[in-house]
Design a protein around this motif. Structure first.
Motif, PDB file in Angstrom:
ATOM      1  N   ILE A  50       0.818  -1.222   0.000  1.00 55.28           N
ATOM      2  CA  ILE A  50       0.000   0.000   0.000  1.00 55.28           C
ATOM      3  C   ILE A  50       0.850   1.270   0.000  1.00 55.28           C
ATOM      4  CG2 ILE A  50      -1.681   1.347   1.335  1.00 55.28           C
ATOM      5  CD1 ILE A  50      -3.012  -1.263   2.124  1.00 55.28           C
ATOM      6  N   PRO A  51       1.908   1.382   0.829  1.00 57.57           N
ATOM      7  CA  PRO A  51       2.696   2.633   0.831  1.00 57.57           C
ATOM      8  C   PRO A  51       3.350   2.940  -0.508  1.00 57.57           C
ATOM      9  CG  PRO A  51       3.205   1.290   2.763  1.00 57.57           C
ATOM     10  CD  PRO A  51       2.402   0.431   1.838  1.00 57.57           C
ATOM     11  N   ASN A  52       3.581   1.907  -1.319  1.00 54.93           N
ATOM     12  CA  ASN A  52       4.249   2.115  -2.616  1.00 54.93           C
ATOM     13  C   ASN A  52       3.287   2.008  -3.794  1.00 54.93           C
ATOM     14  OD1 ASN A  52       7.372   2.197  -2.043  1.00 54.93           O
ATOM     15  ND2 ASN A  52       6.559   0.595  -0.703  1.00 54.93           N
ATOM     16  N   LYS A  53       1.982   2.021  -3.488  1.00 55.37           N
ATOM     17  CA  LYS A  53       0.936   1.941  -4.515  1.00 55.37           C
ATOM     18  C   LYS A  53       1.076   0.700  -5.391  1.00 55.37           C
ATOM     19  CE  LYS A  53       0.015   6.917  -4.771  1.00 55.37           C
ATOM     20  NZ  LYS A  53      -0.077   8.110  -5.640  1.00 55.37           N
ATOM     21  N   ILE A  54       1.387  -0.410  -4.734  1.00 58.41           N
ATOM     22  CA  ILE A  54       1.495  -1.700  -5.402  1.00 58.41           C
ATOM     23  C   ILE A  54       0.290  -2.535  -4.997  1.00 58.41           C
ATOM     24  CG2 ILE A  54       2.871  -3.801  -5.673  1.00 58.41           C
ATOM     25  CD1 ILE A  54       5.314  -2.090  -4.782  1.00 58.41           C
ATOM     26  N   SER A  72       9.972  -3.649  -2.308  1.00 56.76           N
ATOM     27  CA  SER A  72       8.644  -3.676  -1.679  1.00 56.76           C
ATOM     28  C   SER A  72       7.754  -4.720  -2.337  1.00 56.76           C
ATOM     29  CB  SER A  72       7.991  -2.290  -1.772  1.00 56.76           C
ATOM     30  OG  SER A  72       8.746  -1.331  -1.062  1.00 56.76           O
ATOM     31  N   SER A  73       7.852  -4.836  -3.671  1.00 56.34           N
ATOM     32  CA  SER A  73       7.073  -5.844  -4.394  1.00 56.34           C
ATOM     33  C   SER A  73       7.464  -7.249  -3.957  1.00 56.34           C
ATOM     34  CB  SER A  73       7.277  -5.703  -5.902  1.00 56.34           C
ATOM     35  OG  SER A  73       6.884  -4.436  -6.359  1.00 56.34           O
ATOM     36  N   LEU A  74       8.776  -7.489  -3.834  1.00 57.01           N
ATOM     37  CA  LEU A  74       9.260  -8.819  -3.476  1.00 57.01           C
ATOM     38  C   LEU A  74       8.901  -9.179  -2.039  1.00 57.01           C
ATOM     39  CD1 LEU A  74      12.792  -8.795  -5.181  1.00 57.01           C
ATOM     40  CD2 LEU A  74      10.800 -10.139  -5.849  1.00 57.01           C
ATOM     41  N   PHE A  75       9.217  -8.286  -1.108  1.00 58.81           N
ATOM     42  CA  PHE A  75       8.949  -8.588   0.304  1.00 58.81           C
ATOM     43  C   PHE A  75       7.455  -8.602   0.597  1.00 58.81           C
ATOM     44  CE2 PHE A  75      13.417  -7.614   0.757  1.00 58.81           C
ATOM     45  CZ  PHE A  75      13.822  -8.496   1.751  1.00 58.81           C
ATOM     46  N   GLY A  76       6.722  -7.688  -0.055  1.00 59.96           N
ATOM     47  CA  GLY A  76       5.268  -7.709   0.112  1.00 59.96           C
ATOM     48  C   GLY A  76       4.667  -8.980  -0.449  1.00 59.96           C
ATOM     49  N   THR A  84       3.301  -4.500  -9.536  1.00 56.55           N
ATOM     50  CA  THR A  84       2.185  -5.349  -9.101  1.00 56.55           C
ATOM     51  C   THR A  84       2.350  -6.763  -9.639  1.00 56.55           C
ATOM     52  OG1 THR A  84       0.639  -3.484  -8.952  1.00 56.55           O
ATOM     53  CG2 THR A  84      -0.317  -5.679  -9.241  1.00 56.55           C
ATOM     54  N   LEU A  85       2.796  -6.859 -10.892  1.00 56.13           N
ATOM     55  CA  LEU A  85       3.023  -8.174 -11.499  1.00 56.13           C
ATOM     56  C   LEU A  85       4.101  -8.946 -10.748  1.00 56.13           C
ATOM     57  CD1 LEU A  85       2.326 -10.088 -13.830  1.00 56.13           C
ATOM     58  CD2 LEU A  85       4.082  -8.944 -15.188  1.00 56.13           C
ATOM     59  N   VAL A  86       5.156  -8.258 -10.343  1.00 51.52           N
ATOM     60  CA  VAL A  86       6.222  -8.894  -9.555  1.00 51.52           C
ATOM     61  C   VAL A  86       5.678  -9.397  -8.229  1.00 51.52           C
ATOM     62  CG1 VAL A  86       8.389  -8.481  -8.315  1.00 51.52           C
ATOM     63  CG2 VAL A  86       8.093  -7.572 -10.623  1.00 51.52           C
ATOM     64  N   ALA A  87       4.866  -8.570  -7.571  1.00 53.10           N
ATOM     65  CA  ALA A  87       4.292  -8.951  -6.274  1.00 53.10           C
ATOM     66  C   ALA A  87       3.371 -10.163  -6.408  1.00 53.10           C
ATOM     67  CB  ALA A  87       3.527  -7.771  -5.675  1.00 53.10           C
ATOM     68  N   THR A 134      11.422   2.368   0.413  1.00 49.40           N
ATOM     69  CA  THR A 134      11.019   3.286  -0.657  1.00 49.40           C
ATOM     70  C   THR A 134      11.378   2.726  -2.031  1.00 49.40           C
ATOM     71  OG1 THR A 134      13.131   4.470  -0.441  1.00 49.40           O
ATOM     72  CG2 THR A 134      11.269   5.316   0.837  1.00 49.40           C
ATOM     73  N   GLU A 135      12.020   1.568  -2.060  1.00 49.14           N
ATOM     74  CA  GLU A 135      12.394   0.913  -3.314  1.00 49.14           C
ATOM     75  C   GLU A 135      11.241   0.032  -3.777  1.00 49.14           C
ATOM     76  OE1 GLU A 135      13.702  -0.283  -6.622  1.00 49.14           O
ATOM     77  OE2 GLU A 135      14.948   1.136  -5.477  1.00 49.14           O
ATOM     78  N   PRO A 136      10.612   0.361  -4.912  1.00 53.73           N
ATOM     79  CA  PRO A 136       9.427  -0.380  -5.362  1.00 53.73           C
ATOM     80  C   PRO A 136       9.668  -1.879  -5.582  1.00 53.73           C
ATOM     81  CG  PRO A 136       9.648   1.670  -6.572  1.00 53.73           C
ATOM     82  CD  PRO A 136      10.905   1.496  -5.797  1.00 53.73           C
ATOM     83  N   ILE A 137      10.811  -2.235  -6.176  1.00 56.64           N
ATOM     84  CA  ILE A 137      11.075  -3.651  -6.458  1.00 56.64           C
ATOM     85  C   ILE A 137      11.202  -4.443  -5.158  1.00 56.64           C
ATOM     86  CG2 ILE A 137      12.700  -5.312  -7.434  1.00 56.64           C
ATOM     87  CD1 ILE A 137      11.086  -3.915  -9.518  1.00 56.64           C
TER      88      ILE A 137
END
Length: 269
Positions: free
Chosen positions: A23-27, A100-104, A167-170, A95-98
Motif C-alpha cells: 500500500i505505501p508504494n501503490k502496489i 517492496s514488491s518482493l517482500f510484500g 504489481t506483477l512482480v508482487a 522506498t524501493e518499489p522492487i
C-alpha cells in the motif's frame, strides 16, 4: 483450534505485507484485495472496510458450494484481514518499489499459504481457485497468478505502468510462495517393501484413505519372499505415513518419488 489459529496468523501476516510494503508504494496485491487496495488509495474509504464489502458476494457463493469448515475459516480470514488492514498502521518500510514488491509478495504468499494449509482461504479470487482445484490437480498459486492478470491491467490504467509491473512482480512472488507453502496438489508414489505385508496393509487402510496395490517380491541376494505395497498419497500425508511404516516395520525399504500426474480414481480432498 490449531487450524483456526493458523488462519488468524496467516491473515495478520497478509495484513502486514499489505500495510508495510504494498500500500505505501501503490502496489496492488492479488484478487479482490488488490482492488480494495486500489479503491482505498483513490477514495477516503479504509482498505479494510472495502476488502470486507467486496468479499461478501463470494462468501455467499462459498456457503452453498464449499464445505462449512472451509467457509468458516474463510469468513474468519476475511474478518481478521479486514481488521488488520484497519488497525495496523500504514508504514513505508522501503522506498524501493522492487524490494517492496518482493517482500510484500513473500509475506502475502506466506500468509495465504498458511491459510490454505489450514483448509481456509483469504477470500476473493482464492475461493475461485479453490473451486477449480477441488476436482483437478492444479497448483493454487498458478491459478491465482492467472486470475490476477486483470489486476495488473487495472493498476496500469489507474496509476502508471511502472506500478503495474511492480504489481506483477508482487503477484508472481505471492503465487510462488503459496505453491511452496501449500503443497497439497503434489502427489507422491510410495513403494514399500516389507516382510510384514498383511500388517502394513491393514494399518495403511485403517489410517490413510488411499488405495493400495500389493505384489509379491523376492530378494535377489537373500531369496526371501516379501510383499511390495504401492500407493499414491499427498505430500501432507507423508509425515504420518512414514511414522506409521516405522511403527509396523522399522526395516521396511521405502522408495518415495514425486508423481507428475494421477489418472483414475484418486480422492483429492
Amino acid at each position: 483450534m490449531k487450524n483456526f489459529c493458523m488462519v488468524v496468523l496467516g491473515s495478520v501476516i497478509v495484513g502486514l505485507g499489505y500495510n508495510f510494503f504494498l500500500i505505501p508504494n501503490k502496489i496492488l496485491s492479488s484478487g479482490l484485495s488488490g482492488i480494495a487496495i486500489m479503491l482505498g488509495l483513490i477514495t477516503p474509504i479504509n482498505t479494510g472496510v472495502l476488502n470486507f464489502v467486496l468479499n461478501l458476494p463470494l462468501l455467499i457463493v462459498a456457503i452453498f458450494k464449499l464445505g462449512n469448515k472451509f467457509v468458516f475459516y474463510t469468513i474468519t480470514s476475511v474478518v481478521v484481514l479486514s481488521v488488520s488492514l484497519y488497525v495496523i498502521p500504514v508504514i513505508q518500510l522501503s522506498t524501493e518499489p522492487i524490494l517492496s514488491s518482493l517482500f510484500g509478495g513473500v509475506l502475502t504468499g506466506l500468509g495465504i499459504g498458511i491459510i490454505f494449509k489450514a483448509s481456509g482461504s483469504s477470500g476473493g479470487f482464492d475461493i475461485i481457485a479453490m473451486l477449480l482445484a477441488k476436482n483437478k490437480d492444479f497448483p493454487l498459486g498458478s491459478i491465482l497468478s492467472a486470475l490476477n492478470g486483470i489486476v495488473v491491467i487495472i493498476s496500469g490504467f489507474v496509476f502508471n505502468w511502472d506500478a503495474a509491473l511492480n504489481t506483477l512482480v508482487a503477484i508472481y512472488t505471492t503465487g510462488k510462495v503459496i505453491d511452496t507453502v501449500h503443497t497439497n496438489h503434489i502427489k507422491l508414489t510410495l513403494m514399500i517393501i516389507t516382510n510384514k505385508g498383511d500388517e502394513m496393509k491393514s494399518k495403511l487402510l485403517q489410517s490413510v484413505y488411499r488405495g493400495i496395490t500389493i505384489m509379491d517380491g523376492e530378494g535377489a541376494y537373500s531369496g526371501e519372499s516379501r510383499k511390495v505395497l504401492l500407493t499414491v498419497i499427498t505430500r501432507y500425508q507423508l509425515t504420518d505415513v512414514k511414522k506409521l511404516i516405522k511403527e509396523v516395520d522399522e526395516n521396511a525399504f521405502v522408495n518415495i518419488t514425486e508423481t507428475t500426474e494421477v489418472m483414475g480414481s484418486f480422492h483429492r480432498n
